[in-house]
Design an enzyme around this catalytic site. Structure first.
Site, short mmCIF file in Angstrom:
data_model
loop_
_atom_site.label_atom_id
_atom_site.label_comp_id
_atom_site.label_asym_id
_atom_site.label_seq_id
_atom_site.Cartn_x
_atom_site.Cartn_y
_atom_site.Cartn_z
N TYR A 1 0.72 -1.08 -0.10
CA TYR A 1 -0.04 0.03 0.12
C TYR A 1 0.97 1.24 0.23
CZ TYR A 1 -3.37 3.24 1.88
OH TYR A 1 -4.32 4.50 2.01
N ASP B 1 -0.77 -7.73 5.98
CA ASP B 1 -2.07 -6.93 5.79
C ASP B 1 -2.92 -7.63 4.99
OD1 ASP B 1 -3.50 -5.18 5.00
OD2 ASP B 1 -2.03 -3.48 4.41
C1 LIG Z 1 -6.26 1.69 3.08
C2 LIG Z 1 -5.09 0.62 3.17
C3 LIG Z 1 -4.11 0.74 4.42
C4 LIG Z 1 -4.19 2.16 5.45
O1 LIG Z 1 -5.56 2.14 5.85
P1 LIG Z 1 -6.06 3.58 6.48
O2 LIG Z 1 -7.05 3.20 7.33
O3 LIG Z 1 -6.46 4.32 5.14
O4 LIG Z 1 -5.05 4.25 7.29
C5 LIG Z 1 -3.39 -0.21 4.43
N1 LIG Z 1 -3.21 -1.19 3.96
C6 LIG Z 1 -4.07 -1.51 2.61
C7 LIG Z 1 -3.82 -2.53 2.01
C8 LIG Z 1 -5.03 -0.35 2.25
O5 LIG Z 1 -5.93 -0.59 1.37
#
Ligand SMILES: *Cc1c(COP(=O)(O)O)cnc(C)c1O
Length: 400
Positions: A112, A184
């Site tokens: 990201y 993630d």
């Molecule tokens: C949006 C996103 C983030 C960050 O999240 P926020 O809530 O915007 O801080 C991290 N990893 C992925 C894969 C995302 O899509």
């Protein structure tokens, strides 16, 4: 019924809430109180020192927020979970909990955009060595991990070209090197993929996306074993990136339909991907559910479905994008994803706005790449919408 036999959809609706219902309410209340009072000094002391369950101050814990953590813990099959104000807070606080100057972290190039910024801008200035491997190059990752590292950080599927990494294989490599393996799981959601069951140490999410699902609340969460979560919680309670109780409530409510939404989003993504593959103006479609996807087999093995995210590259680059996207009637042109509405945007203005064109090129992101987060609409309407937009963009092409 034995807990482990309960299916995800039922968990999404019921799990984690029981202990937080008061006054006979069937829904978790939003507790906005910042502080919790005690008349008994011994009890206060016991709660404050963690000897007794309870709440002291909103930066540390909150009942509404805890109900969300409990639900997530069950869905990811974790011992514990702790939450954050945003997904980026979950990621950066987790790094700050474990990394000290001189440490080494191995990850991939396609994380990201915000995560990538932490790797390229913030961690190096704390004298933490960051090694970013080609996404999907399993041998390279294994080689770098074997040289020793504190953390192996992965994201799969990735943003925005939905590349897939073999989680079980990477977890094994990480274990052998004594590294903490973190995934993630924002794109997959716990319905489609449970990384902890594949051997990783920690799984994290931007709850802002599919978990909440309605683009009206920010949040983040990390799930894993009790001892690791306790450390991350401690860092967060002091540093203060706490989830807001109202956001926790909205995300909890959103999660009650998580399985229905995600099922529809996956179905819509598969249908749209197939349609886009046949479209004249489309140069390439990126979706792990397509047999043409380089890691389709890995995705099939580690995911129960392929997710609601896809991307495609159009002929004519940004020129075509500019004619195409404004035509769509049933899509928000926005940086968000995971919502009930279909959401579209060029990668260069959404996920990877923080990067330079050169950085994007190095990550294999064409300037004309469009990311689509499929909503829960009737897919026939979405296809017709895209079809109309393509014919409009095509006309612009031939008129020049
Ligand atoms: C949006 C996103 C983030 C960050 O999240 P926020 O809530 O915007 O801080 C991290 N990893 C992925 C894969 C995302 O899509």
């Amino acid at each position: 019924m034995a807990k482990e036999n309960i299916k995800k959809g039922t968990q999404a609706v019921w799990a984690g809430e029981k202990d937080y219902l008061v006054h006979g309410a069937t829904q978790v209340p939003v507790v906005l109180s910042v502080a919790y009072g005690y008349n008994d000094m011994d009890e206060w002391y016991d709660v404050a020192t963690g000897r007794k369950k309870g709440h002291i101050y909103g930066r540390n814990t909150n009942p509404t927020v805890q109900a969300f953590e409990e639900k997530m813990k069950v869905l990811e099959g974790a011992e514990a979970a702790t939450s954050f104000s945003t997904g980026m807070a979950a990621i950066s606080n987790t790094f700050s909990t474990f990394l000290v100057p001189g440490d080494r972290i191995v990850s991939i190039k396609d994380t990201y955009g915000g995560t990538n910024k932490i790797f390229t801008e913030f961690l190096p200035r704390q004298e933490i060595e960051v090694v970013l491997c080609d996404t999907g190059d399993h041998e390279q990752i294994e080689k770098e991990v074997a040289k020793g590292c504190k953390i192996l950080y992965l994201e799969t599927p990735t943003n925005p070209t939905v590349k897939i990494t073999d989680i079980e294989r990477m977890a094994k490599a990480g274990k052998e090197a004594g590294a903490l393996v973190i995934v993630d799981n924002t794109f997959a959601t716990p319905l489609n993929q449970t990384p902890l069951s594949l051997g990783v140490d920690l799984v994290l999410h931007s709850a802002t996306k599919f978990l909440g699902g309605h683009a009206d609340a920010l949040g983040g969460v990390v799930c894993g074993p009790e001892d690791l979560i306790e450390k991350i919680y401690h860092y967060r309670e002091i540093n203060g990136a706490t989830m807001d109780p109202m956001a926790a409530y909205l995300i909890l409510r959103g999660m009650k339909t998580l399985h229905l939404r995600v099922r529809q989003q996956c179905e819509n993504a598969m249908t749209l991907a197939n349609y886009l593959q046949k479209e004249e103006l489309v140069e390439g479609v990126y979706y792990p559910g397509l047999k043409t996807h380089p890691n389709h087999e890995i995705a099939k093995a580690q995911m129960t479905d392929f997710g609601g995210m896809l991307s495609f590259a159009v002929k004519g680059g940004m020129d075509t994008v500019k004619h195409l996207l404004p035509q769509l009637q049933f899509a928000n042109r926005a940086a968000n994803l995971g919502a009930v509405e279909t959401t579209v945007g060029p990668a260069r203005t959404t996920s990877h706005i923080e990067c330079t064109p050169e950085e994007r090129a190095a990550m294999g992101i064409p300037e004309g790449l469009i990311r689509v987060s499929c909503g829960i609409e009737d897919i026939e309407d979405i296809i017709a919408d895209f079809e109309g937009a393509f014919r409009h963009a095509e006309k612009m092409f031939t008129d020049r």
